[in-house]
Design a protein around this motif. Structure first.
Motif, PDB file in Angstrom:
ATOM      1  N   ASP A 119       5.337 -12.592 -34.255  1.00 33.78           N
ATOM      2  CA  ASP A 119       4.618 -13.225 -33.039  1.00 33.78           C
ATOM      3  C   ASP A 119       5.541 -14.432 -32.552  1.00 33.78           C
ATOM      4  O   ASP A 119       5.707 -15.350 -33.219  1.00 33.78           O
ATOM      5  CB  ASP A 119       2.959 -13.904 -33.560  1.00 33.78           C
ATOM      6  N   VAL A 120       6.068 -14.288 -31.078  1.00 35.26           N
ATOM      7  CA  VAL A 120       7.071 -15.409 -30.859  1.00 35.26           C
ATOM      8  C   VAL A 120       6.434 -16.380 -29.859  1.00 35.26           C
ATOM      9  O   VAL A 120       5.798 -15.560 -28.973  1.00 35.26           O
ATOM     10  CB  VAL A 120       8.220 -14.465 -30.392  1.00 35.26           C
ATOM     11  N   THR A 121       6.508 -17.548 -30.143  1.00 30.96           N
ATOM     12  CA  THR A 121       6.190 -18.573 -28.924  1.00 30.96           C
ATOM     13  C   THR A 121       7.552 -19.111 -28.730  1.00 30.96           C
ATOM     14  O   THR A 121       8.214 -19.740 -29.432  1.00 30.96           O
ATOM     15  CB  THR A 121       5.205 -19.412 -29.311  1.00 30.96           C
ATOM     16  N   VAL A 122       7.737 -19.391 -27.376  1.00 33.25           N
ATOM     17  CA  VAL A 122       9.000 -20.151 -26.867  1.00 33.25           C
ATOM     18  C   VAL A 122       8.317 -21.526 -26.469  1.00 33.25           C
ATOM     19  O   VAL A 122       7.429 -21.617 -25.635  1.00 33.25           O
ATOM     20  CB  VAL A 122       9.566 -19.301 -25.808  1.00 33.25           C
ATOM     21  N   PHE A 123       9.039 -22.819 -26.764  1.00 32.18           N
ATOM     22  CA  PHE A 123       8.774 -23.887 -26.332  1.00 32.18           C
ATOM     23  C   PHE A 123       9.724 -24.524 -25.596  1.00 32.18           C
ATOM     24  O   PHE A 123      10.936 -24.443 -25.977  1.00 32.18           O
ATOM     25  CB  PHE A 123       8.427 -24.867 -27.499  1.00 32.18           C
ATOM     26  N   GLU A 124       9.372 -25.042 -24.351  1.00 37.52           N
ATOM     27  CA  GLU A 124      10.503 -25.223 -23.304  1.00 37.52           C
ATOM     28  C   GLU A 124       9.885 -26.992 -22.891  1.00 37.52           C
ATOM     29  O   GLU A 124       9.049 -27.208 -22.533  1.00 37.52           O
ATOM     30  CB  GLU A 124      10.723 -24.496 -22.223  1.00 37.52           C
ATOM     31  N   LYS A 125      11.036 -27.879 -22.879  1.00 39.51           N
ATOM     32  CA  LYS A 125      10.453 -29.274 -22.906  1.00 39.51           C
ATOM     33  C   LYS A 125      10.550 -29.255 -21.213  1.00 39.51           C
ATOM     34  O   LYS A 125       9.686 -30.068 -20.478  1.00 39.51           O
ATOM     35  CB  LYS A 125      11.554 -30.336 -23.263  1.00 39.51           C
ATOM     36  N   SER A 126      11.165 -28.660 -20.309  1.00 36.84           N
ATOM     37  CA  SER A 126      11.145 -29.017 -18.870  1.00 36.84           C
ATOM     38  C   SER A 126       9.853 -28.099 -18.288  1.00 36.84           C
ATOM     39  O   SER A 126       9.332 -27.386 -18.993  1.00 36.84           O
ATOM     40  CB  SER A 126      12.466 -28.585 -18.382  1.00 36.84           C
ATOM     41  N   ARG A 127       9.925 -28.155 -16.857  1.00 37.94           N
ATOM     42  CA  ARG A 127       8.882 -27.460 -16.455  1.00 37.94           C
ATOM     43  C   ARG A 127       9.146 -26.062 -15.741  1.00 37.94           C
ATOM     44  O   ARG A 127       8.434 -25.361 -15.273  1.00 37.94           O
ATOM     45  CB  ARG A 127       8.031 -28.470 -15.122  1.00 37.94           C
ATOM     46  N   GLY A 128      10.381 -25.671 -16.134  1.00 37.97           N
ATOM     47  CA  GLY A 128      10.866 -24.320 -15.574  1.00 37.97           C
ATOM     48  C   GLY A 128      11.687 -23.682 -16.594  1.00 37.97           C
ATOM     49  O   GLY A 128      12.235 -24.272 -17.555  1.00 37.97           O
ATOM     50  N   LEU A 129      12.064 -22.329 -16.391  1.00 37.80           N
ATOM     51  CA  LEU A 129      12.725 -21.714 -17.261  1.00 37.80           C
ATOM     52  C   LEU A 129      14.237 -21.712 -16.783  1.00 37.80           C
ATOM     53  O   LEU A 129      14.644 -22.149 -15.878  1.00 37.80           O
ATOM     54  CB  LEU A 129      12.429 -20.073 -16.995  1.00 37.80           C
ATOM     55  N   GLY A 130      15.168 -21.157 -17.854  1.00 37.29           N
ATOM     56  CA  GLY A 130      16.709 -21.109 -17.418  1.00 37.29           C
ATOM     57  C   GLY A 130      17.535 -22.184 -18.032  1.00 37.29           C
ATOM     58  O   GLY A 130      18.622 -21.663 -18.062  1.00 37.29           O
ATOM     59  N   GLY A 131      16.934 -23.261 -18.390  1.00 33.44           N
ATOM     60  CA  GLY A 131      17.962 -24.245 -18.796  1.00 33.44           C
ATOM     61  C   GLY A 131      18.968 -24.544 -18.079  1.00 33.44           C
ATOM     62  O   GLY A 131      18.692 -24.914 -17.076  1.00 33.44           O
ATOM     63  N   ARG A 132      20.150 -24.418 -18.610  1.00 32.80           N
ATOM     64  CA  ARG A 132      21.406 -24.661 -17.638  1.00 32.80           C
ATOM     65  C   ARG A 132      21.640 -23.721 -16.656  1.00 32.80           C
ATOM     66  O   ARG A 132      22.640 -23.952 -15.725  1.00 32.80           O
ATOM     67  CB  ARG A 132      22.548 -24.914 -18.480  1.00 32.80           C
ATOM     68  N   MET A 133      21.126 -22.662 -16.614  1.00 38.76           N
ATOM     69  CA  MET A 133      20.898 -21.655 -15.575  1.00 38.76           C
ATOM     70  C   MET A 133      19.865 -22.187 -14.565  1.00 38.76           C
ATOM     71  O   MET A 133      18.837 -21.579 -14.620  1.00 38.76           O
ATOM     72  CB  MET A 133      20.823 -20.103 -15.997  1.00 38.76           C
TER      73      MET A 133
END
Ligand SMILES: Cc1cc2nc3c(=O)[nH]c(=O)nc-3n(C[C@H](O)[C@H](O)[C@H](O)COP(=O)(O)OP(=O)(O)OC[C@H]3O[C@@H](n4cnc5c(N)ncnc54)[C@H](O)[C@@H]3O)c2cc1C
Length: 325
Positions: A26-40
């Motif tokens: 069971d994989v969950t991704v946590f991202e601090k910003s409000r969008g996907l892609g990071g530096r992309m």
């Protein structure tokens, strides 16, 4: 019962890991910003669309070529055929295909994120040991859960701050060197007559100028993305932002003969960790006993494809460990 994996970061490395491991845990991704892609990244301001991070990417690794080819058909990736005016002395002539995310650079990440469990706006501050696993603590002191494995794909200095002391790779992480970049975004009413859609500059301040609106699939009025040189950004990383913007505008005038100081839209972004100057020199870091690992472009080099390769190789290593236990 399925093992639980937390992936920190929804850039290309984090999303690649989540896709590869989701059938096994069971994989969950946590991202601090409000969008996907990071530096992309893509920034939208009114009708303007700016790729303010990565500009394009190449695909040399066969697995990455397959992924890019699939998304070029199903959506998320386009070929950028325009010439680049490379003004660096002795710059190699290359016919290598260049790709961009579509309709913006983060379109790549959006295409990869289908069917993944992703929690945005979730800044993970630290990990605490909990019954043989790890409890994540966010920056508001919330606890989004306990996980058997935690994988950080944050840039190396942020991974070093996030990982608990037990991880034991501080030395390796501290040897990775990343450099900064300032990005100036300029929105225009009319497209300027540049020598090409993009200029790779040979200049003390400016490294790159792109007519972003000329990239495939970009809608909206003409706009420019200007990157500083990385060494110049590092030397001025805490300087006044208006001064930075003025220096970049002056540099663009030197290089193109156009003065954009009165442009209708102007925005500056500071990347503290943009490029990788000294990579780890190994595809990932892992401690299977502790259930901790780290991956990202900083392992192999500062390119989009390196983020993919690092993540893919870590996913294979973790898949092996999951089969053993
Ligand atoms: C200005 C610039 C220009 C570039 N140009 C190019 C180019 O032309 N070609 C090319 O190939 N590459 C280029 N790159 C590099 C390319 O963007 C990267 O190699 C690639 O996107 C890295 O992907 P990643 O997943 O390893 O890291 P990232 O994209 O940085 O993803 C890491 C993610 O982790 C998140 N995160 C960090 N800490 C936490 C936390 N505590 N909690 C939750 N989330 C967290 C971040 O918000 C981020 O989304 C450029 C980069 C920049 C900045």
């Amino acid at each position: 019962m399925n093992r639980k994996i937390a992936v920190i970061g929804a850039g290309l490395a984090g999303l690649t890991l989540a896709r590869q491991l989701q059938g096994l845990a069971d994989v969950t991704v946590f991202e601090k910003s409000r969008g996907l892609g990071g530096r992309m990244a893509e920034r939208r301001r009114g009708d303007f669309r700016f790729d303010h991070g990565a500009q394009y990417f190449t695909a040399r690794d066969p697995a990455f070529q397959d992924l890019v080819a699939t998304l070029a058909v199903t959506g998320g990736v386009a070929i950028w055929r325009d010439d680049i005016d490379d003004r660096r002395p002795g710059a190699p002539q290359t016919t290598e295909a260049r790709f961009v995310g579509a309709p913006g650079m983060n379109g790549f990440a959006r295409a990869l994120s289908q069917d993944l469990d992703i929690r945005l706006d979730m800044d993970i501050a630290r990990l605490e040991r909990d019954d043989g696993g790890w409890r994540l603590i966010d920056n508001k002191n919330g606890t989004p859960g306990r996980f058997d494995w935690v994988i950080s794909t944050a840039p190396a200095p942020q991974t070093a701050r996030l990982m608990p002391s037990q991880f034991g790779h501080d030395d390796a992480l501290s040897k990775v060197r990343m450099s900064g970049c300032f990005t100036l975004m300029i929105g225009l009413e009319h497209a300027p007559d540049f020598s090409a859609s993009a200029i790779r500059a040979h200049h003390p301040v400016v490294g790159w100028i792109a007519l972003n609106s000329a990239k495939p699939g970009r809608e909206g009025p003409p706009c420019l993305v200007i990157h500083s040189r990385n060494d110049w950004a590092d030397a001025h990383i805490e300087e006044d932002r208006d001064w930075i913007a003025r220096e970049l505008i002056a540099g663009v005038a030197d290089l193109t003969g156009h003065d954009f100081s009165d442009a209708p839209h102007r925005d500056l972004h500071r990347w503290r960790y943009a490029n990788v100057e000294t990579p780890l020199g190994a595809p990932f870091l892992m401690d299977a006993e502790l259930g901790l690992a780290a991956a990202g472009d900083w392992c192999l080099g500062g390119r989009v494809e390196c983020a993919f390769q690092s993540a893919q190789q870590l996913s294979w290593a973790i898949a092996e460990k999951l089969k053993e236990t």
